[in-house]
Structures are given as structure tokens and as C-alpha cells.
Design an enzyme around this catalytic site. Structure first.
Site, short mmCIF file in Angstrom:
data_model
loop_
_atom_site.label_atom_id
_atom_site.label_comp_id
_atom_site.label_asym_id
_atom_site.label_seq_id
_atom_site.Cartn_x
_atom_site.Cartn_y
_atom_site.Cartn_z
N ALA A 244 62.63 56.65 57.29
CA ALA A 244 62.42 56.68 55.86
C ALA A 244 63.43 57.63 55.07
O ALA A 244 63.32 58.93 55.19
CB ALA A 244 61.03 57.20 55.98
N GLU B 74 72.81 52.57 62.88
CA GLU B 74 72.56 51.52 62.23
C GLU B 74 73.44 50.50 61.91
O GLU B 74 73.33 49.38 61.88
CB GLU B 74 71.83 52.00 60.87
CG GLU B 74 71.03 51.04 60.08
CD GLU B 74 69.98 51.63 59.18
OE1 GLU B 74 69.67 52.85 59.41
OE2 GLU B 74 69.80 50.87 58.17
C1 LIG Z 1 66.12 44.57 53.67
C2 LIG Z 1 66.35 46.04 53.55
C3 LIG Z 1 65.69 46.79 54.46
C4 LIG Z 1 65.75 48.13 54.00
N1 LIG Z 1 65.45 48.95 55.12
C5 LIG Z 1 65.33 50.46 54.63
C6 LIG Z 1 64.74 51.11 55.83
O1 LIG Z 1 64.09 50.76 56.81
N2 LIG Z 1 64.80 52.52 55.50
C7 LIG Z 1 65.32 52.90 54.31
O2 LIG Z 1 65.31 54.27 54.27
N3 LIG Z 1 65.87 52.32 53.33
C8 LIG Z 1 65.84 51.02 53.57
N4 LIG Z 1 66.39 50.05 52.81
C9 LIG Z 1 66.97 50.60 51.68
C10 LIG Z 1 68.40 50.49 51.38
O3 LIG Z 1 68.89 51.60 52.24
C11 LIG Z 1 68.68 50.68 49.92
O4 LIG Z 1 68.52 49.53 49.14
C12 LIG Z 1 70.28 51.16 49.63
O5 LIG Z 1 70.34 52.30 49.99
C13 LIG Z 1 70.65 50.79 48.20
O6 LIG Z 1 69.69 51.69 47.20
P1 LIG Z 1 69.08 50.74 46.23
O7 LIG Z 1 68.41 49.40 46.37
O8 LIG Z 1 68.26 51.64 45.29
O9 LIG Z 1 70.37 50.30 45.13
P2 LIG Z 1 71.17 51.12 44.31
O10 LIG Z 1 71.53 52.28 45.06
O11 LIG Z 1 70.51 51.36 43.05
O12 LIG Z 1 72.60 50.36 43.84
C14 LIG Z 1 72.57 49.08 43.03
C15 LIG Z 1 73.69 48.61 43.00
O13 LIG Z 1 74.49 49.61 42.57
C16 LIG Z 1 75.69 49.67 43.37
N5 LIG Z 1 76.14 51.19 43.25
C17 LIG Z 1 75.51 52.30 43.55
N6 LIG Z 1 76.11 53.39 43.51
C18 LIG Z 1 77.27 53.24 43.06
C19 LIG Z 1 78.62 53.71 42.68
N7 LIG Z 1 78.42 55.15 42.81
N8 LIG Z 1 79.58 53.16 42.29
C20 LIG Z 1 79.48 51.85 42.22
N9 LIG Z 1 78.54 50.87 42.46
C21 LIG Z 1 77.48 51.53 42.95
C22 LIG Z 1 75.46 49.25 44.67
O14 LIG Z 1 76.61 48.98 45.58
C23 LIG Z 1 74.49 48.10 44.43
O15 LIG Z 1 75.09 47.13 44.37
C24 LIG Z 1 66.55 48.64 52.75
C25 LIG Z 1 66.94 47.71 51.94
C26 LIG Z 1 66.79 46.40 52.11
C27 LIG Z 1 67.29 45.76 51.24
#
Ligand SMILES: Cc1cc2nc3c(=O)[nH]c(=O)nc-3n(C[C@H](O)[C@H](O)[C@H](O)COP(=O)(O)OP(=O)(O)OC[C@H]3O[C@@H](n4cnc5c(N)ncnc54)[C@H](O)[C@@H]3O)c2cc1C
Length: 267
Positions: free
Chosen positions: A127, A247
Site C-alpha cells: 500500500a 516488484e
Molecule cells: C493494475 C494496477 C495495479 C496496481 N497495484 C498497486 C498496488 O498493489 N499498490 C500500490 O501502492 N499501487 C498500485 N498501483 C498504483 C500504481 O503504482 C500507480 O498507478 C502508478 O504509480 C501511477 O500513478 P497514477 O495512476 O496516479 O498516475 P499518474 O502518476 O497520475 O501518472 C499519469 C500519467 O502521467 C505520467 N507522468 C507522471 N509524472 C510524470 C512526470 N513527472 N513527467 C512525465 N510524465 C509523468 C505517467 O507516466 C502516466 O502516463 C497499481 C496500478 C495499477 C494500474
């Protein structure tokens, strides 16, 4: 001619892979996968059978019943991905949790959690992600305030794979809000039956992901004994980046396995 597995893996590693394939065939994991796609259920029982047969947690040190090498865990992730995707997803987050406890836990933490996770009796989740902190993990807001020998965790986590199904969660929280989060976060081992822990909602991801849920979790003054801090106070960022390295390897192996039946179908 040698095949890819004979070239890349040792005889012992290939033996482990072969016995795993025989086991997964024997329990008809492919058929169960099809049933999950039809009826969307969580294959907890099948995960328990993997534990009973001794296949779980080969990454653990030998004294905890493992084989002491990450490559065995990667083989397990790959074979589960090829045989039954939802089963591979249970294994995924659970393995990240037990591998991290094995690396950072003290003897008491290891003796409490590792045997239960190795047997499949307990399942783990990771988490980190929050409503306002995805890629930018340094923006987490969940806090853990020290009260005597306990910490009170408050905040929300989202996108947590199988978070509502887990028994043991590794939860990252800010423990020193006045310094850079890289030096002010810690990680806690939280048991899901602790008062104040709440599953707000389970989501299904795009494409359905049958047999897997993506959980939105809430921590409302969750009281955690000090001994459940993993890896030392304010050492959470270091533990997180190590956890993410584990991971990446295991997730990639799972996806290689998931691609195998598709490749076989295509050629
Ligand atoms: C199937 C799945 C399982 C998951 N399981 C877990 C879990 O078990 N535990 C957990 O803690 N999390 C989990 N996650 C969360 C995952 O780690 C996050 O989705 C991930 O960190 C991206 O965060 P976000 O979805 O908020 O996207 P954002 O961070 O909002 O990113 C959105 C887009 O913007 C881009 N972006 C972001 N920052 C920048 C930057 N500085 N420069 C350029 N581009 C950028 C990203 O590449 C992406 O394309 C899971 C996600 C998925 C999809």
C-alpha cells in the site's frame, strides 16, 4: 539443441519449474482460469494448495523454508502467469510483501509473518499509492504519529491490488512531516483485522481483471505497535525503492508468463 530454459537457468531452477508445471497441470489451473473468467471469483483456495505443496516463497532464506534466490520466485511468477492469471496476481503482491519482510524484517517480524505467508495461510499487499500520489510517491499524505510505543496511522490508499483480500499490508506513511519525505517516511506491517482499517471500495480495472480487485482503503487512527515498523524509523523510502526493484523483476516475469499462451496461440 538446448532450449532457452536450459541455456538461461541452472538444472535446479529447471527442476523447480518442471515440478511446478506438473503441479499446475495436476490441479487444472488453466481450467480454473477459464472458470474465473466466466464467473469472476477469487482463487484463494488454489493459492492455499500452492502453499501446501511447498511452492510459495522460494525467495525466502533456507531457514524459512525457501531457496534463498529471487530467480526461483521469478520462475514461480512466470509459471503462474502462464497457467492462471488471477492466481499470479494473488502471488504478485503477496510475494513483494514477503520478499520485503525477509529483507528488512527483524527476527521477530520474520518469525511471525514469513511462515504464514509461505504456507499461503496469509496473503500480503503493498500500500503505497494514494488519491494524490501515484508516480510521485514522495507526495504521500498518509501519516503515522507516534504515541508512546504505538503509531497511529491515518490516511487513504488507492489502487491497491487485492488490498481488501490481504491479511498483511505493508503501508507507507509520513513519520516526520518537517523533513523531505525521502527522509521522513516509514513503512508499517498492518494486519487487516486492526481496528480503524476500512475497505472503502473495490474497483474492477478496465478489461475486467476477473479474480482480482483493486482496492480503495482507509486508515482511521489505526493503532500499530511500534514493533510493526519495518526497516527502521524514517527508512521507508529506502525500503520502498528496494520493494519496487523486487516488484519490477517479479512483475516482468509474470507478464512474460502471461504472454506465453498468447504467443503459442499465435504461431
Ligand atoms: C493494475 C494496477 C495495479 C496496481 N497495484 C498497486 C498496488 O498493489 N499498490 C500500490 O501502492 N499501487 C498500485 N498501483 C498504483 C500504481 O503504482 C500507480 O498507478 C502508478 O504509480 C501511477 O500513478 P497514477 O495512476 O496516479 O498516475 P499518474 O502518476 O497520475 O501518472 C499519469 C500519467 O502521467 C505520467 N507522468 C507522471 N509524472 C510524470 C512526470 N513527472 N513527467 C512525465 N510524465 C509523468 C505517467 O507516466 C502516466 O502516463 C497499481 C496500478 C495499477 C494500474
Amino acid at each position: 539443441m538446448q532450449n532457452k530454459e536450459e541455456i538461461l537457468f541452472s538444472a535446479a531452477e529447471n527442476e523447480f519449474r518442471e515440478s511446478l508445471r506438473v503441479f499446475l497441470d495436476g490441479v487444472d489451473a488453466k481450467k480454473i482460469e477459464r472458470e474465473i473468467y466466466e464467473r469472476d471469483f477469487y482463487p484463494r483456495e488454489l493459492y492455499g494448495k500452492l502453499g501446501d505443496a511447498g511452492f510459495l516463497a522460494p525467495v525466502l532464506p533456507v531457514e524459512y523454508g525457501g531457496m534463498g534466490k529471487l530467480v526461483y520466485e521469478a520462475i514461480l511468477a512466470e509459471e503462474l502467469g502462464a497457467a492462471c492469471v488471477p492466481l499470479a496476481w494473488i502471488h504478485s503482491t503477496s510475494s513483494y510483501a514477503y520478499a520485503t519482510i525477509a529483507r528488512y524484517g527483524n527476527e521477530e517480524q520474520k518469525s511471525i509473518y514469513l511462515p504464514a505467508m509461505k504456507s499461503g495461510a496469509k496473503i500480503g499487499a503493498i500500500a503505497i499509492t494514494e488519491p494524490g500520489a501515484g508516480s510521485d510517491v514522495m507526495h504521500i499524505k498518509t501519516s503515522a504519529e507516534r504515541k508512546g510505543d504505538e503509531s497511529l496511522i491515518s490516511g487513504e490508499k488507492r489502487n491497491i491490488t487485492n488490498g481488501s483480500k490481504a491479511d498483511v499490508l505493508l503501508v507507507w506513511a509520513i513519520t516526520n512531516p518537517v523533513v523531505d519525505p525521502a527522509r521522513g517516511m516509514s513503512v508499517f506491517i498492518v494486519e487487516s483485522d486492526t481496528k480503524g482499517f476500512e475497505v472503502k471500495r473495490d474497483f474492477k480495472l478496465l478489461g475486467g481483471f476477473p479474480g482480482t480487485v483493486n482496492s480503495y482503503l482507509r486508515f482511521d487512527d489505526v493503532r500499530i505497535p511500534g514493533k510493526n515498523m519495518l526497516g527502521g524509523e524514517n527508512e521507508g523510502a529506502r525500503v520502498m525503492f528496494d520493494e519496487l526493484s523486487i516488484e519490477r523483476v517479479l512483475y516482468a516475469a509474470m507478464l512474460v508468463g502471461e504472454a506465453r499462451p498468447i504467443l503459442e496461440l499465435a504461431v
